[in-house]
Design an enzyme around this catalytic site. Structure first.
Site, PDB file in Angstrom:
ATOM      1  CB  SER A 237      -1.008  -0.022   1.216  1.00  0.00           C
ATOM      2  OG  SER A 237      -0.183  -0.133   2.225  1.00  0.00           O
ATOM      3  CE  LYS A 238       3.415   2.599   5.400  1.00  0.00           C
ATOM      4  NZ  LYS A 238       3.197   1.352   5.843  1.00  0.00           N
ATOM      5  CD  GLN A 239       6.932   0.542  -1.459  1.00  0.00           C
ATOM      6  OE1 GLN A 239       7.741   1.024  -2.380  1.00  0.00           O
ATOM      7  NE2 GLN A 239       7.193   0.869  -0.198  1.00  0.00           N
TER       8      GLN A 239
END
Ligand code: GLU
Length: 300
Positions: A237-239
């Site tokens: 989700s952070k990528q």
């Protein structure tokens, strides 16, 4: 002998905190295929009970993406924001197993010991709210007993909630109902028999099983999917792959999701979404999904 088990009912329960990204597509594909391959029903529930975390328009956007990808849900979408009366009734049913807590986050951080998911609440208000304290949250008394289940993918999972999480919040300090309570109330109310979701929620399952027990709800079966992470192990989700899936190009994204789930891929790219879904349902085998909590994918 005829089976007395209720017919299969699965669900996809996104939180409208952003557009559907590849990680949530994997969960949607897996729970949909498992339901359809078992000739079951498949429901969509919008978990919009946390307005501070919600992104305006995300709920409609997620539904438009599901539709563009050819998912077909049974029944109308259930919105948790319309279910507060049911959560309130469950909260009342839990009186005797719950208590008001006046502790601040800071106070808990100072007194509690670290656990699997942050600080374990030290039980300060369990015996009664201290005289100078105002109630902020409502917590559930948790037993120091192992609560286990057989995960269809991850195998036997066991946890003592008291040891690993502590008395957990069922109503938050902002008055909102906690995810753990809402999910249990709605899975039971919707008749969900099978929960297929990401392994980030695996450690929530003993709490949900315990709530089901207290509320006299049947426990569904659980299957927790590996989470997509990048090569460094960071949550997707952070990528970059957390970018929304492209509503105009469903076929490549669906094939990538099937590949991630270790399902066989057709020799030739199907011409239509209908063809792909038919093929994927016919070839679905949940046992092929690897027994691991994370799985890295190359970033493109
Ligand atoms: N709403 C949760 C999420 O998007 C999923 C809840 C569940 O599947 O139990 O992470």
């Amino acid at each position: 002998m005829p089976s007395t088990a209720p017919p299969y009912c699965g669900r996809f329960a996104p939180s409208p905190t952003g557009a559907l990204h590849f990680g949530s597509l994997i969960a949607a594909v897996a729970c949909y295929l498992d339901a359809r391959a078992n000739r079951g029903r498949w429901l969509v529930r919008m978990e919009d009970i946390d307005p501070p975390r919600e992104v305006p328009g995300a709920a409609d956007d997620i539904l438009r993406t599901l539709d563009a990808f050819g998912f077909e849900w049974d029944d109308a979408v259930l919105y948790q924001s319309r279910r507060t009366a049911a959560y309130q009734a469950a909260l009342e049913q839990l009186q005797g197993h719950s208590y008001p807590c006046g502790c601040s986050r800071k106070g808990i951080a100072q007194q509690g010991r670290p656990g699997a998911e942050g600080i374990i609440y030290p039980g300060t208000c369990r015996a009664g709210l201290p005289a100078e304290c105002e109630a902020r949250t409502i917590r559930l008394v948790t037993p120091d007993l192992p609560i286990g289940f057989m995960d269809e993918i991850q195998g036997k999972i066991e946890q003592s909630i008291a040891q690993e999480v502590g008395d957990f919040i069922i109503r938050r300090s902002d008055g909102l109902f906690a995810y753990q309570l809402a999910v249990v109330v709605d899975d039971a109310w919707q008749g969900v028999t099978h929960v297929v979701r990401g392994a980030d929620l695996m450690h929530s399952t003993p709490r949900q099983l315990y709530l089901q027990r207290l509320l006299s709800h049947p426990a569904p079966g659980y299957a927790h999917l590996p989470l997509a992470v990048d090569a460094t192990g960071s949550k997707l989700s952070k990528q970059a792959k957390a970018l929304p899936v492209d509503q105009k190009a469903p076929l490549p994204a669906l094939l990538a999701a099937l590949d991630f789930l270790h399902q066989p891929l057709p020799d030739e790219q199907p011409a239509t979404l209908e063809e792909l879904w038919q093929w994927a349902v016919a070839n679905w085998d949940i046992k092929r999904i690897p027994q691991q909590q994370t799985q890295s994918i190359p970033l493109s």
